[in-house]
Each structure stands twice: as C-alpha cells, then as structure tokens.
Motif scaffolding. Structure first.
Motif, PDB file in Angstrom:
ATOM      1  N   UNK A   1      71.703  49.538  56.114  1.00  0.00           N
ATOM      2  CA  UNK A   1      71.909  50.691  57.240  1.00  0.00           C
ATOM      3  C   UNK A   1      72.836  50.270  58.443  1.00  0.00           C
ATOM      4  N   UNK A   2      73.341  51.368  58.933  1.00  0.00           N
ATOM      5  CA  UNK A   2      74.354  51.437  59.874  1.00  0.00           C
ATOM      6  C   UNK A   2      73.807  50.802  61.104  1.00  0.00           C
ATOM      7  N   UNK A   3      74.480  49.990  61.830  1.00  0.00           N
ATOM      8  CA  UNK A   3      74.136  49.567  63.098  1.00  0.00           C
ATOM      9  C   UNK A   3      74.458  50.629  64.321  1.00  0.00           C
ATOM     10  N   UNK A   4      73.686  50.437  65.516  1.00  0.00           N
ATOM     11  CA  UNK A   4      73.821  51.279  66.392  1.00  0.00           C
ATOM     12  C   UNK A   4      75.203  51.362  67.089  1.00  0.00           C
ATOM     13  N   UNK A   5      76.080  50.316  66.982  1.00  0.00           N
ATOM     14  CA  UNK A   5      77.392  50.448  67.553  1.00  0.00           C
ATOM     15  C   UNK A   5      78.365  50.960  66.475  1.00  0.00           C
ATOM     16  N   UNK A   6      77.968  51.424  65.369  1.00  0.00           N
ATOM     17  CA  UNK A   6      78.726  51.873  64.355  1.00  0.00           C
ATOM     18  C   UNK A   6      79.498  53.235  64.943  1.00  0.00           C
ATOM     19  N   UNK A   7      80.710  53.616  64.664  1.00  0.00           N
ATOM     20  CA  UNK A   7      81.472  54.901  65.326  1.00  0.00           C
ATOM     21  C   UNK A   7      80.788  56.061  64.449  1.00  0.00           C
ATOM     22  N   UNK A   8      80.899  57.258  65.070  1.00  0.00           N
ATOM     23  CA  UNK A   8      80.856  58.556  64.259  1.00  0.00           C
ATOM     24  C   UNK A   8      79.636  58.722  63.708  1.00  0.00           C
ATOM     25  N   UNK A   9      79.763  59.225  62.498  1.00  0.00           N
ATOM     26  CA  UNK A   9      78.539  59.672  61.708  1.00  0.00           C
ATOM     27  C   UNK A   9      77.710  58.655  61.319  1.00  0.00           C
ATOM     28  N   UNK A  10      78.315  57.518  61.100  1.00  0.00           N
ATOM     29  CA  UNK A  10      77.530  56.247  60.738  1.00  0.00           C
ATOM     30  C   UNK A  10      76.372  55.888  61.494  1.00  0.00           C
ATOM     31  N   UNK A  11      76.373  56.312  62.692  1.00  0.00           N
ATOM     32  CA  UNK A  11      75.305  56.150  63.398  1.00  0.00           C
ATOM     33  C   UNK A  11      74.058  57.099  62.845  1.00  0.00           C
ATOM     34  N   UNK A  12      74.161  57.879  62.190  1.00  0.00           N
ATOM     35  CA  UNK A  12      73.140  58.754  61.726  1.00  0.00           C
ATOM     36  C   UNK A  12      72.558  57.981  60.316  1.00  0.00           C
ATOM     37  N   UNK A  13      71.327  58.218  60.107  1.00  0.00           N
ATOM     38  CA  UNK A  13      70.576  57.439  58.987  1.00  0.00           C
ATOM     39  C   UNK A  13      71.245  57.906  57.627  1.00  0.00           C
ATOM     40  N   UNK A  14      71.214  57.306  56.733  1.00  0.00           N
ATOM     41  CA  UNK A  14      71.858  57.585  55.576  1.00  0.00           C
ATOM     42  C   UNK A  14      71.328  59.059  55.040  1.00  0.00           C
ATOM     43  N   UNK A  15      69.802  59.300  54.824  1.00  0.00           N
ATOM     44  CA  UNK A  15      69.296  60.346  54.386  1.00  0.00           C
ATOM     45  C   UNK A  15      69.858  61.787  55.145  1.00  0.00           C
ATOM     46  N   UNK A  16      69.971  61.428  56.392  1.00  0.00           N
ATOM     47  CA  UNK A  16      70.323  62.744  57.426  1.00  0.00           C
ATOM     48  C   UNK A  16      71.871  62.931  56.906  1.00  0.00           C
ATOM     49  N   UNK A  17      72.813  61.798  56.628  1.00  0.00           N
ATOM     50  CA  UNK A  17      74.181  62.184  56.235  1.00  0.00           C
ATOM     51  C   UNK A  17      74.147  63.005  54.774  1.00  0.00           C
ATOM     52  N   UNK A  18      73.346  62.456  53.988  1.00  0.00           N
ATOM     53  CA  UNK A  18      73.275  63.218  52.673  1.00  0.00           C
ATOM     54  C   UNK A  18      72.698  64.457  52.775  1.00  0.00           C
ATOM     55  N   UNK A  19      71.748  65.043  53.696  1.00  0.00           N
ATOM     56  CA  UNK A  19      71.603  66.197  53.867  1.00  0.00           C
ATOM     57  C   UNK A  19      72.806  67.148  54.481  1.00  0.00           C
ATOM     58  N   UNK A  20      73.469  66.422  55.428  1.00  0.00           N
ATOM     59  CA  UNK A  20      74.575  67.144  55.965  1.00  0.00           C
ATOM     60  C   UNK A  20      75.637  67.517  55.038  1.00  0.00           C
ATOM     61  N   UNK A  21      75.934  66.409  54.041  1.00  0.00           N
ATOM     62  CA  UNK A  21      76.761  66.637  52.975  1.00  0.00           C
ATOM     63  C   UNK A  21      76.457  67.701  51.979  1.00  0.00           C
ATOM     64  N   UNK A  22      75.143  67.613  51.557  1.00  0.00           N
ATOM     65  CA  UNK A  22      74.461  68.652  50.778  1.00  0.00           C
ATOM     66  C   UNK A  22      74.705  70.117  51.063  1.00  0.00           C
ATOM     67  N   UNK A  23      73.923  70.102  52.400  1.00  0.00           N
ATOM     68  CA  UNK A  23      73.794  71.509  53.092  1.00  0.00           C
ATOM     69  C   UNK A  23      75.178  72.217  53.191  1.00  0.00           C
ATOM     70  N   UNK A  24      76.018  71.522  53.986  1.00  0.00           N
ATOM     71  CA  UNK A  24      77.341  71.961  54.685  1.00  0.00           C
ATOM     72  C   UNK A  24      78.407  72.008  53.366  1.00  0.00           C
TER      73      UNK A  24
END
Length: 358
Positions: A1-24
């Motif tokens: 899982x990405x750390x809290x210091x990671x930049x940009x979208x990597x701060x978001x949980x992976x499942x939420x990033x997948x949701x953004x990719x699928x929806x958008x």
C-alpha cells in the motif's frame, strides 16, 4: 500500500484508484464512442490512464489482463479471415517485405535524426525508435545497459501518437454514419460454448507471451483463424467483452506513463513527440503510392504502415470498415521483423551515430 508521504494519487487507496480509472475511463470511452471517434472505447481509458499515471497513480493493469485483451482483439480480426483473404495476402508477400524494410529504414533514419539534432543518446534512440514490439525493445534495452525508462517513454509516446493520429485521420476519411459497431457476436445466434472457447483461445495466447515474443498477438490470430477456417470454432465476442478488452489495453499503456519516468525524460518529450509525428507523416506519404500498388484504400494502407500499435490499428481498422486482415498482416510482418532484427538495427544505428560525430 502507498505511504502517506507518497505524491499525488498514490495517497489514495488502491481500490479507490481502480474505481476512478474504471469510472472515468468508462465514461470517457463511451463518450468518444458516442461521438463516433474511431477506437473511442480504447482512446478514452488510455487518456484517463495517462493523466492518472502522470498524477502519481500507483496501480498497474496486470500484464495477463493486458495480454488477454490483445488476444480478444486479434480474435475479432481472425473472425473476418477467409480463404480468399489469405490467397489475396499471399500474392502480395514480396511487396509486404519491401514495405516492412522501408518502414524499418524510415524509423532508423528518424532515430538517427534524434541523435544528431535532438540531443538524445544513441543507445536510447536506437531502442526507442523501433517501430513495434515495445515490451521486447524495452527488455532488450535493459539487457544492453541502455536507459530503459527513457526507451519505455519513447515507445509508449509513439504508441499514443500513432493511435491519436490514426483515430484523427480515420475520423477525417470515414463518415461518422459509416462507423461499424463493435459487436462481433455470431451471426447464427449467441452461443455460450463458442464464447467460452473463444475466450480460452485468447487466454492461451496471453500465456504464450511468456515464452513467445508478441505471443499474445500472434498466437490468437493464428489459432483463431485456423479454427475459424476449418469450421471448428464460430468466434463469438460480445460488445461488453470487446469494451473490456479495449479498456484493459488502453489503461495498461496509459499507466506506463508514471511520474518518475516522465520527469526523468521531460526535457526530451518535445523532441520525442516531434520525431514521432514526423515518422507518422513519412508513413502517411508512403501509404499514398502503396495504396495504388496494393489496390487498397488509403486508410487501410496507412493503418498497415503506421509505426507500431498492432492491436490499436486493428481496433481502428475494424471500426472504420478498413481491410483489417491486410492491416494485421502487414503490422504482424513488421512486428516479426522488429523482434528478429532489433539488436542488429540498434547496434547499427549506434555505430552509425558514432561515425557521424567523429
């Protein structure tokens, strides 16, 4: 899982990033498809994925999903392969070899120009300008000690440029009402058995890529065409499965543009884009006389000679009603040529660039 210091979208949980990719990606794809943009269901997810990758997304489409998507696209083309098509292609094999050689020469010339005038290292340009087999060229570049990240960026920028240019030119040539629907369901009615067998062939192709260069592209179309011609398989693909395949391919390519890679080569990006557009123009100029020589329409020949992106060109060819079999045949021949001669061409370009500097 990405750390809290990671930049940009990597701060978001992976499942939420997948949701953004699928929806958008889904919304963008269907919007472009609704607007009759060629390969819209492929372009939409790719553009969203590029933006997410540059914004720091930490998710990646599994390679097996990407390869399975390629297999589905190749089976879509295999459905249209007939004995008459094969006989027509066999008569032009010598011309196809010449065209393949010309495309390789044009790519090498553009690569040499990037070294001479663009300030790009010869080792990077040699592997980065190979017209096709992106993953194989990246692997070979890494093995030879070249900057594989820069090579990856060059290869995938070329794919994006080729896809965008191909879609734009197709849009100019083909009237929106003439666009074909993406459904490839059996004319004899939907069959769950045929669908399962079709997907099994695509999956076998994806697995074959582990030991065969470009196996995910070549294996499904060879097996699928053979089974289709013998009457042993009625290739069946639903619109939903094709949309998922397009989305997997587009998202895989787009997410390769991660922030670290782009930042590393950001100063080279204008040169890379300019060189790729110039190469596309050269291929388009080559397509004009070749369309007369092959007795084909310009769009089919342009898609066939475009520098790379066999799966993307196949998608555009099918949706615009172009000669998909011809496009895939010529693209496949060049793909094989690039894989077989990649090291030789790269080393030759490196030596030639060194001689020009002395």
């Amino acid at each position: 899982m990405p750390t809290s210091t990671a930049p940009g979208l990597s701060r978001l949980p992976h499942w939420l990033q997948w949701c953004v990719l699928a929806a958008a990606g889904g919304v963008a794809g269907y919007l472009l498809h609704y607007l009759k943009v060629p390969a819209g269901l492929f372009l939409g997810p790719m553009m969203v994925a590029v933006a997410m990758g540059i914004a720091g997304s930490s998710i990646r489409v599994p390679r097996l999903a990407f390869r399975s998507g390629q297999g589905v696209v190749m089976l879509m083309v295999a459905k249209s392969v007939t004995l008459g098509v094969l006989l027509a292609l066999s008569r032009d094999w010598h011309l196809m070899l010449v065209v393949t050689a010309l495309t390789l020469i044009l790519s090498a010339a553009v690569g040499l120009g990037m070294v001479r005038f663009g300030g790009i290292p010869a080792t990077t340009a040699a592997w980065g300008t190979a017209p096709g087999a992106a993953s194989a060229m990246i692997a070979m570049a890494e093995e030879s000690g070249a900057d594989y990240r820069a090579v990856a960026c060059m290869q995938y920028i070329r794919v994006v440029c080729v896809v965008m240019a191909g879609a734009w030119i197709s849009h100019l040539i083909v009237a929106p009402e003439a666009m074909h629907e993406i459904s490839a369901d059996s004319d004899n009615g939907f069959s769950l058995v045929n669908l399962a067998l079709t997907l099994a062939v695509a999956f076998v192709g994806a697995l074959s890529a582990n030991f065969l260069p470009a196996g995910a592209l070549l294996t499904p179309i060879i097996i699928g065409s053979a089974l289709n011609l013998l009457g042993w398989l009625d290739i069946t693909l639903t619109s939903s499965i094709l949309a998922l395949a397009y989305g997997a391919i587009g998202s895989y390519i787009g997410l390769r543009f991660d922030r670290e890679t782009v930042l590393q080569v950001v100063r080279l990006i204008p040169t890379i884009i300019t060189a790729n557009l110039f190469l596309i123009l050269l291929c388009a100029a080559l397509a004009w006389p070749l369309s007369w020589l092959f007795a084909k329409d310009f769009l089919s020949v342009f898609l066939a000679t475009s520098p790379g992106g066999l799966d993307a060109m196949a998608i555009i060819a099918v949706e615009t009603g172009s000669d998909a079999s011809f496009v895939v045949a010529l693209q496949t021949l060049r793909l094989i040529g690039v894989v077989l001669t990649g090291k030789l061409c790269a080393h030759g370009l490196i030596l030639l660039s060194r001689r020009l500097r002395t």
